[in-house]
Design an enzyme around this catalytic site. Structure first.
Site, PDB file in Angstrom:
ATOM      1  N   HIS A  20       0.698  -1.108   0.213  1.00  0.00           N
ATOM      2  CA  HIS A  20       0.028   0.164  -0.038  1.00  0.00           C
ATOM      3  C   HIS A  20       0.744   1.349  -0.084  1.00  0.00           C
ATOM      4  CE1 HIS A  20      -3.196   2.489   2.314  1.00  0.00           C
ATOM      5  NE2 HIS A  20      -3.408   2.611   0.911  1.00  0.00           N
ATOM      6  N   ASP A  28       7.834   7.698 -20.891  1.00  0.00           N
ATOM      7  CA  ASP A  28       8.267   7.887 -22.154  1.00  0.00           C
ATOM      8  C   ASP A  28       9.606   7.375 -22.580  1.00  0.00           C
ATOM      9  OD1 ASP A  28       9.700  10.017 -21.821  1.00  0.00           O
ATOM     10  OD2 ASP A  28       8.242  11.268 -22.139  1.00  0.00           O
ATOM     11  N   HIS A 106       7.616  19.175 -13.865  1.00  0.00           N
ATOM     12  CA  HIS A 106       8.413  18.189 -14.432  1.00  0.00           C
ATOM     13  C   HIS A 106       9.813  17.751 -13.673  1.00  0.00           C
ATOM     14  CE1 HIS A 106       9.606  15.149 -17.274  1.00  0.00           C
ATOM     15  NE2 HIS A 106      10.596  15.861 -17.770  1.00  0.00           N
ATOM     16  N   TYR A 128       6.335  14.518 -21.975  1.00  0.00           N
ATOM     17  CA  TYR A 128       5.856  14.567 -20.711  1.00  0.00           C
ATOM     18  C   TYR A 128       5.024  13.215 -20.594  1.00  0.00           C
ATOM     19  CZ  TYR A 128       7.852  18.902 -20.486  1.00  0.00           C
ATOM     20  OH  TYR A 128       8.961  19.963 -20.470  1.00  0.00           O
ATOM     21  N   ALA A 129       5.076  12.244 -21.481  1.00  0.00           N
ATOM     22  CA  ALA A 129       3.970  11.182 -21.401  1.00  0.00           C
ATOM     23  C   ALA A 129       4.546  10.233 -20.252  1.00  0.00           C
ATOM     24  CB  ALA A 129       3.733  10.306 -22.735  1.00  0.00           C
ATOM     25  N   ASN A 130       4.417  10.533 -19.068  1.00  0.00           N
ATOM     26  CA  ASN A 130       4.900   9.794 -17.735  1.00  0.00           C
ATOM     27  C   ASN A 130       4.003   9.902 -16.694  1.00  0.00           C
ATOM     28  OD1 ASN A 130       7.570   9.857 -18.946  1.00  0.00           O
ATOM     29  ND2 ASN A 130       7.747  12.160 -18.806  1.00  0.00           N
TER      30      ASN A 130
END
Length: 139
Positions: A20, A28, A106, A128-130
């Site tokens: 948990h 990316d 970022h 920024y595809a994270n």
């Protein structure tokens, strides 16, 4: 042979060992990965596998309660950002629980990856595809 959707043994192991609030990252092709954090490298070529399809498959076996995204994602790559939010909404519907979304710069996002149990690198080339997922509980 494993029957469920997720076949990658490294990711299956990661999900099965999370507790948990433990965190892991799906990123990316360009996100710097801290040397001390295990890398699960799925990248084959530009765009393969994609960020969203990786998120979709990993969520089939991973209960999450929180999501961390870079603030820049929404303005620089709005279509991918909206698609990620849609995936999170669908996951809320499947699990019947709300999922908290937190935005960081970022730079702060990259620092946060240092605490990830692993980073799953895709072939995605969308800026920024994270995402950092925080593990939840199924009960």
């Amino acid at each position: 042979m494993k029957k469920s959707t997720l076949l990658n043994s490294d990711i299956a192991h990661l999900v099965s060992t999370l507790g948990h609030t433990d965190e892991y990252t799906i990123c990316d092709a360009g996100l710097p990965i801290p040397q001390h954090v295990p890398r699960i490298d799925l990248a084959l070529t530009h765009g393969v596998p994609g960020f969203l399809e990786t998120v979709r498959v990993v969520l089939t076996e991973s209960q999450i309660e929180g999501v961390i995204i870079a603030e820049e994602f929404a303005s620089v790559s709005p279509e991918c950002h909206v698609a990620l939010l849609a995936e999170i909404k669908q996951e809320e519907g499947r699990c019947g629980k709300s999922i908290a979304i937190q935005y960081l710069s970022h730079e702060a996002f990259k620092q946060r990856t240092h605490s990830s149990h692993a980073v799953i690198r895709t072939g995605e080339c969308t800026p920024y595809a994270n995402v950092i997922f925080q593990a939840g509980v199924v009960f």
